[in-house]
Design a protein around this motif. Structure first.
Motif, PDB file in Angstrom:
ATOM      1  N   ILE A 136       0.814  -1.216   0.000  1.00 24.63           N
ATOM      2  CA  ILE A 136       0.000   0.000   0.000  1.00 24.63           C
ATOM      3  C   ILE A 136       0.850   1.270   0.000  1.00 24.63           C
ATOM      4  CG2 ILE A 136      -1.691   1.334   1.325  1.00 24.63           C
ATOM      5  CD1 ILE A 136      -2.692  -1.349   2.470  1.00 24.63           C
ATOM      6  N   LEU A 137       1.768   1.382   0.968  1.00 17.89           N
ATOM      7  CA  LEU A 137       2.496   2.635   1.205  1.00 17.89           C
ATOM      8  C   LEU A 137       3.860   2.636   0.519  1.00 17.89           C
ATOM      9  CD1 LEU A 137       1.709   3.115   5.008  1.00 17.89           C
ATOM     10  CD2 LEU A 137       0.609   4.231   3.061  1.00 17.89           C
ATOM     11  N   ASN A 138       4.192   3.761  -0.105  1.00 22.54           N
ATOM     12  CA  ASN A 138       5.416   3.857  -0.903  1.00 22.54           C
ATOM     13  C   ASN A 138       6.674   3.551  -0.104  1.00 22.54           C
ATOM     14  OD1 ASN A 138       3.934   4.517  -3.168  1.00 22.54           O
ATOM     15  ND2 ASN A 138       4.171   6.726  -2.902  1.00 22.54           N
ATOM     16  N   SER A 139       6.770   4.075   1.124  1.00 18.65           N
ATOM     17  CA  SER A 139       7.989   3.875   1.912  1.00 18.65           C
ATOM     18  C   SER A 139       8.203   2.394   2.214  1.00 18.65           C
ATOM     19  CB  SER A 139       7.911   4.677   3.220  1.00 18.65           C
ATOM     20  OG  SER A 139       6.758   4.319   3.966  1.00 18.65           O
ATOM     21  N   PHE A 140       7.131   1.666   2.466  1.00 18.88           N
ATOM     22  CA  PHE A 140       7.226   0.238   2.730  1.00 18.88           C
ATOM     23  C   PHE A 140       7.460  -0.554   1.441  1.00 18.88           C
ATOM     24  CE2 PHE A 140       5.112   1.842   6.454  1.00 18.88           C
ATOM     25  CZ  PHE A 140       5.614   1.072   7.489  1.00 18.88           C
ATOM     26  N   LYS A 141       6.877  -0.089   0.332  1.00 22.40           N
ATOM     27  CA  LYS A 141       7.123  -0.748  -0.955  1.00 22.40           C
ATOM     28  C   LYS A 141       8.612  -0.689  -1.305  1.00 22.40           C
ATOM     29  CE  LYS A 141       2.650   0.139  -3.212  1.00 22.40           C
ATOM     30  NZ  LYS A 141       1.989   0.862  -4.334  1.00 22.40           N
ATOM     31  N   GLU A 142       9.208   0.472  -1.087  1.00 26.03           N
ATOM     32  CA  GLU A 142      10.627   0.639  -1.405  1.00 26.03           C
ATOM     33  C   GLU A 142      11.482  -0.289  -0.551  1.00 26.03           C
ATOM     34  OE1 GLU A 142      14.003   4.209  -1.527  1.00 26.03           O
ATOM     35  OE2 GLU A 142      11.910   4.658  -0.978  1.00 26.03           O
ATOM     36  N   TRP A 143      11.148  -0.379   0.731  1.00 29.82           N
ATOM     37  CA  TRP A 143      11.885  -1.264   1.638  1.00 29.82           C
ATOM     38  C   TRP A 143      11.711  -2.729   1.216  1.00 29.82           C
ATOM     39  CZ3 TRP A 143       9.885  -4.811   5.350  1.00 29.82           C
ATOM     40  CH2 TRP A 143      10.835  -5.345   6.226  1.00 29.82           C
ATOM     41  N   HIS A 144      10.505  -3.104   0.831  1.00 27.51           N
ATOM     42  CA  HIS A 144      10.226  -4.470   0.374  1.00 27.51           C
ATOM     43  C   HIS A 144      11.046  -4.813  -0.867  1.00 27.51           C
ATOM     44  CE1 HIS A 144       8.053  -7.937  -1.190  1.00 27.51           C
ATOM     45  NE2 HIS A 144       7.751  -7.249  -2.278  1.00 27.51           N
ATOM     46  N   THR A 145      11.100  -3.881  -1.813  1.00 26.89           N
ATOM     47  CA  THR A 145      11.863  -4.112  -3.047  1.00 26.89           C
ATOM     48  C   THR A 145      13.352  -4.286  -2.751  1.00 26.89           C
ATOM     49  OG1 THR A 145      10.263  -2.827  -4.332  1.00 26.89           O
ATOM     50  CG2 THR A 145      12.441  -3.150  -5.308  1.00 26.89           C
ATOM     51  N   ALA A 146      13.855  -3.500  -1.805  1.00 25.84           N
ATOM     52  CA  ALA A 146      15.286  -3.538  -1.504  1.00 25.84           C
ATOM     53  C   ALA A 146      15.690  -4.733  -0.648  1.00 25.84           C
ATOM     54  CB  ALA A 146      15.693  -2.244  -0.799  1.00 25.84           C
ATOM     55  N   THR A 147      14.790  -5.192   0.226  1.00 21.52           N
ATOM     56  CA  THR A 147      15.181  -6.216   1.201  1.00 21.52           C
ATOM     57  C   THR A 147      14.448  -7.546   1.031  1.00 21.52           C
ATOM     58  OG1 THR A 147      13.494  -5.610   2.854  1.00 21.52           O
ATOM     59  CG2 THR A 147      15.570  -4.371   2.879  1.00 21.52           C
ATOM     60  N   GLY A 148      13.318  -7.546   0.305  1.00 16.76           N
ATOM     61  CA  GLY A 148      12.506  -8.759   0.205  1.00 16.76           C
ATOM     62  C   GLY A 148      11.615  -8.979   1.409  1.00 16.76           C
ATOM     63  N   GLY A 149      11.666  -8.062   2.376  1.00 15.80           N
ATOM     64  CA  GLY A 149      10.850  -8.182   3.578  1.00 15.80           C
ATOM     65  C   GLY A 149       9.436  -7.677   3.369  1.00 15.80           C
ATOM     66  N   SER A 150       8.637  -7.766   4.404  1.00 15.31           N
ATOM     67  CA  SER A 150       7.246  -7.317   4.342  1.00 15.31           C
ATOM     68  C   SER A 150       6.892  -6.626   5.649  1.00 15.31           C
ATOM     69  CB  SER A 150       6.307  -8.504   4.096  1.00 15.31           C
ATOM     70  OG  SER A 150       6.458  -9.479   5.120  1.00 15.31           O
TER      71      SER A 150
END
Length: 506
Positions: A358-372
């Protein structure tokens, strides 16, 4: 006290107060906005201090925290119109899938994607669209034999609700709660209604006023299939709406003060008012708009000798505590997992949102780390009476039960307690509930708790009543008022059934 009275003082810098201020400035009437919170504007849409995390590669990440209000529903007409007119909230994320998760005391967990199941029915128009779930295998598997056998009882209750419009009729259904509405319902359908009541009105079935819940159902799902469509903000509310609104208000020449807690009001002359602040300051105003939450409004009105004689006998909606937990995981759930859902049964959690969807800041973190990252909400006041460590421990256990793939993958957990400002919405006559136009000249109210026949709740109600409150101040100055956006009418069969059952009531 200042030498000249202010044209308008707005008490409260939440969404309602800022909306009223923005509309006044559009007509050249420059208000003073007083917000009790020392650091943030926005009320329940304010942003809290960010959470800072460091990923395995040493990169620092910042995640804005807020109260946990994500959904912008289809019928939020006035909120969206205001945002479009001023260029706020340019991006929205469509809410695609919503899941119902139910936990049994024996450890069994059932789940069903329901967002599309109800929203996309073609052959089942409102108010019969819930009946389509009876032919939806994932939903039927959620039910016991008793649930299936008593589906007609459930549908009968929903059809009856189409014929009662508490907002227009001023019907309070005094003493009746949602528990009374679902008497005779089977266990899992009752559990589903219970979590819906908590997620919507932050209380248990026997605490939620029946009239308020019927209004909730009618606005969000009962009368139109598309009413259940909604979007998410891809950024935090401060960035998307609150800061741009405040900037526009101040740039127009109005003033916003934080850490300005109002203690009481006093009438001056025929229509003027003096606003008394906790710090001893007095501000004179020709018009006052009370745009606080219900508990704060009750305190101000009942502390004011000018108004207390009338307002002491009024009913004020209760403000409820809420809790927000956020979990960061080192892995992600399956891609087809619904991005949000409601939770019933033996869990302490009431709903969830996958923030990296949903949120851009979390999407970016997910893309970089594979986390959720997962956000969950708690609305039960009894659960929130527990200490933080107990709540976090029980929430961790619940999350790992619901999403077993992520067991042992939790990187970080935060728990945030929100103040008691979530409105437990109730409805009654204007004689007992404060409306936009108050019994006092030069004094109006707005917020999601204010009595008005508008078929809207929560954020949309706050915005729509704020426009009406601003109109009251504009009328006194002879300035043009704002027209409200019209809401979509109920679908044809919903109107037909409503009229038929209403005639039977008479």
């Amino acid at each position: 006290m200042q030498s000249e009275p202010r044209a308008c003082v707005i008490i409260g810098g939440g969404v309602a107060g800022l909306t009223a201020a923005l509309h006044l400035t559009e007509r050249g009437l420059l208000p003073l906005v007083l917000e009790a919170e020392p650091a943030f504007l926005g009320g329940r849409w304010s942003t809290k201090p960010a959470v800072e995390l460091t990923s395995a590669d040493g990169r620092r990440w910042s995640f804005p925290a807020e109260h946990g209000i994500h959904g912008l529903w289809w019928q939020y007409k006035n909120l969206k119109a205001m945002a479009a007119r001023h260029g706020f909230m340019p991006e929205l994320v469509f809410a695609d899938r919503q899941q119902w998760v139910h936990g049994e005391s024996n450890g069994k967990i059932l789940r069903c994607e329901m967002g599309r199941g109800v929203r996309r029915t073609i052959l089942w128009p409102a108010p019969f669209h819930y009946g389509a779930l009876s032919f939806y295998p994932p939903f039927v598997r959620m039910l016991t034999f008793s649930d299936i056998f008593k589906i007609p009882v459930v549908l009968g209750t929903l059809l009856t609700a189409t014929a009662i419009d508490p907002l227009v009729e001023g019907v309070s259904l005094e003493g009746k709660t949602v528990a009374d509405l679902c008497k005779g319902w089977p266990p899992r359908m009752t559990a589903f209604l219970a979590t819906l009541a908590r997620s919507g009105l932050s209380a248990h079935l026997d605490q939620v006023p029946a009239a308020g819940f019927i209004a909730f159902l009618r606005f969000y799902s009962l009368l139109r299939r598309d009413s259940q469509r909604f979007h998410y903000l891809p950024t935090d509310p401060e960035t998307a709406l609150i800061a741009p609104m405040a900037e526009k208000i101040v740039r127009a020449g109005a003033e916003i003060r934080k850490d300005a807690r109002v203690e009481r009001l006093e009438r001056v002359g025929e229509t003027g008012w003096v606003v008394f602040l906790e710090n001893g300051e007095k501000i004179e105003a020709l018009h006052v708009i009370v745009a606080t939450d219900a508990p704060a409004a009750s305190r101000i009105f009942n502390n004011s000798p000018t108004t207390a004689a009338i307002t002491a006998d009024m009913k004020w909606p209760e403000g409820r505590h809420t809790g927000v937990l956020r979990f960061w995981f080192s892995e992600s759930p399956r891609k087809r997992t619904a991005e949000a859902g409601i939770i019933s049964g033996d869990f302490i959690l009431d709903n969830f949102f996958w923030l990296h969807r949903i949120l851009n800041s979390f999407k970016e973190w997910h893309t970089a780390t594979g986390g959720s990252a997962l956000e969950t909400h708690i609305y039960s006041q009894e659960t929130l009476d527990l200490d933080d460590a107990t709540i976090i421990a029980q929430a961790r256990e619940a999350v790992e039960r619901i999403f077993p793939k992520l067991k042992g993958k939790i990187l970080h957990v935060t728990f945030q307690r929100n103040p008691p400002s979530h409105t437990l919405f109730g409805i009654g006559s204007l004689a007992h509930h404060m409306g936009v136009r108050t019994p006092f000249p030069g004094l109006s109210c707005c917020g999601d708790w204010v009595r008005n026949p508008l078929p809207a709740l929560f954020l949309e109600r706050a915005v729509a009543t704020a426009i009406l409150a601003a109109n009251a101040a504009l009328e006194e100055k002879g300035l043009p008022v704002f027209e409200l956006e019209k809401y979509d009418k109920p679908e044809f069969f919903a109107r037909l059934i409503s009229g038929w059952i209403s005639s039977a009531r008479v």
